[in-house]
Design a protein around this motif. Structure first.
Motif, short mmCIF file in Angstrom:
data_model
loop_
_atom_site.label_atom_id
_atom_site.label_comp_id
_atom_site.label_asym_id
_atom_site.label_seq_id
_atom_site.Cartn_x
_atom_site.Cartn_y
_atom_site.Cartn_z
N GLN A 10 -13.88 -1.26 -0.84
CA GLN A 10 -13.85 -2.64 -1.30
C GLN A 10 -12.47 -3.01 -1.84
O GLN A 10 -11.97 -4.10 -1.60
CB GLN A 10 -14.92 -2.88 -2.37
CG GLN A 10 -15.08 -4.32 -2.76
CD GLN A 10 -15.58 -5.20 -1.63
OE1 GLN A 10 -16.33 -4.75 -0.76
NE2 GLN A 10 -15.16 -6.44 -1.61
N MET A 11 -11.84 -2.08 -2.56
CA MET A 11 -10.49 -2.32 -3.07
C MET A 11 -9.53 -2.60 -1.91
O MET A 11 -8.71 -3.51 -1.97
CB MET A 11 -10.01 -1.13 -3.90
CG MET A 11 -10.74 -0.97 -5.22
SD MET A 11 -10.48 0.65 -6.00
CE MET A 11 -8.74 0.59 -6.40
N GLN A 12 -9.64 -1.80 -0.86
CA GLN A 12 -8.77 -1.99 0.31
C GLN A 12 -9.02 -3.36 0.94
O GLN A 12 -8.06 -4.08 1.25
CB GLN A 12 -9.01 -0.88 1.33
CG GLN A 12 -8.11 -0.99 2.54
CD GLN A 12 -8.24 0.22 3.44
OE1 GLN A 12 -8.14 1.35 2.96
NE2 GLN A 12 -8.45 -0.01 4.71
N LYS A 13 -10.27 -3.73 1.10
CA LYS A 13 -10.60 -5.05 1.67
C LYS A 13 -9.99 -6.16 0.82
O LYS A 13 -9.45 -7.13 1.35
CB LYS A 13 -12.12 -5.24 1.74
CG LYS A 13 -12.79 -4.47 2.83
CD LYS A 13 -14.30 -4.74 2.78
CE LYS A 13 -15.04 -3.74 3.63
NZ LYS A 13 -16.51 -3.85 3.47
N GLU A 14 -10.11 -6.02 -0.49
CA GLU A 14 -9.62 -7.07 -1.40
C GLU A 14 -8.09 -7.13 -1.43
O GLU A 14 -7.51 -8.21 -1.54
CB GLU A 14 -10.17 -6.86 -2.82
CG GLU A 14 -11.68 -6.99 -2.93
CD GLU A 14 -12.24 -8.36 -2.59
OE1 GLU A 14 -11.48 -9.35 -2.57
OE2 GLU A 14 -13.46 -8.43 -2.33
N LEU A 15 -7.43 -5.98 -1.32
CA LEU A 15 -5.96 -5.99 -1.25
C LEU A 15 -5.49 -6.79 -0.03
O LEU A 15 -4.55 -7.57 -0.12
CB LEU A 15 -5.40 -4.56 -1.16
CG LEU A 15 -5.31 -3.79 -2.46
CD1 LEU A 15 -5.01 -2.31 -2.18
CD2 LEU A 15 -4.24 -4.37 -3.38
N LEU A 16 -6.17 -6.59 1.08
CA LEU A 16 -5.82 -7.31 2.31
C LEU A 16 -6.20 -8.78 2.20
O LEU A 16 -5.40 -9.66 2.52
CB LEU A 16 -6.50 -6.66 3.51
CG LEU A 16 -6.07 -5.23 3.82
CD1 LEU A 16 -7.00 -4.60 4.86
CD2 LEU A 16 -4.63 -5.17 4.28
N ALA A 17 -7.42 -9.07 1.74
CA ALA A 17 -7.91 -10.44 1.66
C ALA A 17 -7.11 -11.30 0.68
O ALA A 17 -6.90 -12.49 0.92
CB ALA A 17 -9.39 -10.45 1.26
N ASP A 123 -6.60 6.05 -1.14
CA ASP A 123 -6.26 7.16 -0.25
C ASP A 123 -7.14 8.38 -0.53
O ASP A 123 -7.69 8.98 0.38
CB ASP A 123 -4.77 7.51 -0.40
CG ASP A 123 -4.30 8.54 0.60
OD1 ASP A 123 -4.63 8.41 1.79
OD2 ASP A 123 -3.61 9.49 0.18
N VAL A 124 -7.27 8.74 -1.79
CA VAL A 124 -8.06 9.93 -2.15
C VAL A 124 -9.55 9.70 -1.91
O VAL A 124 -10.24 10.56 -1.35
CB VAL A 124 -7.80 10.35 -3.61
CG1 VAL A 124 -8.77 11.43 -4.07
CG2 VAL A 124 -6.35 10.81 -3.78
N MET A 125 -10.05 8.55 -2.31
CA MET A 125 -11.49 8.32 -2.25
C MET A 125 -12.00 8.04 -0.84
O MET A 125 -13.21 8.14 -0.60
CB MET A 125 -11.88 7.17 -3.17
CG MET A 125 -11.56 7.41 -4.62
SD MET A 125 -12.31 8.93 -5.26
CE MET A 125 -11.93 8.75 -6.98
N THR A 126 -11.13 7.70 0.07
CA THR A 126 -11.57 7.45 1.44
C THR A 126 -11.19 8.60 2.38
O THR A 126 -11.41 8.51 3.58
CB THR A 126 -11.00 6.13 2.00
OG1 THR A 126 -9.57 6.18 1.98
CG2 THR A 126 -11.51 4.94 1.22
#
Length: 129
Positions: A10-17, A123-126
């Motif tokens: 979700q963090m990755q999605k939000e960084l992009l969005a 990076d670590v969690m995915t």
């Protein structure tokens, strides 16, 4: 409830969005996240979207039973399995959440450091097991 992986995705999605970074920048930074690389690869105009991103991540955490205002390595309400036991996981949570929360409204706040910490968390969690 959320897992570390759910949160990181979700963090990755939000960084992009939110426009903090693009898919291309994310790919360039993957596996080599440092403050120097973040500063070199992401313009300040994009980094300035961090507050919007932080608000979106907070809303998601809260919707999953968590609490962005207290989220840290020692307090992970809503996290499946409860608070993390592993030291390296606690450190990642503290760097990504506790540190940002403590500094975001202060002049010394470093968006570059915050983004770097969030990218390391992702990076670590995915990471594939």
């Amino acid at each position: 409830m959320y897992t570390d992986r759910n949160l990181a995705e979700q963090m990755q999605k939000e960084l992009l969005a939110s426009g903090v970074l693009t898919k291309e920048q994310l790919k360039m930074l993957q596996d080599d996240v440092t403050e120097v690389n973040v500063k070199e690869k992401i313009p300040a105009s994009q980094l300035s979207n961090f507050t919007k991103y932080w608000t979106s991540v907070g809303a998601w955490v809260n919707s999953q039973g968590g609490n962005i205002t207290t989220l840290s390595g020692n307090k992970t309400d809503g996290r499946q399995g409860g608070d993390p036991k592993a030291k390296h996981i606690k450190i990642l949570y503290n760097d990504a959440f506790n540190d940002v929360r403590q500094w975001i409204d202060k002049p010394q706040f470093s968006i570059v450091k915050a983004v770097s910490n969030h990218l390391r968390f992702i990076d670590v969690m995915t990471e594939e097991e």
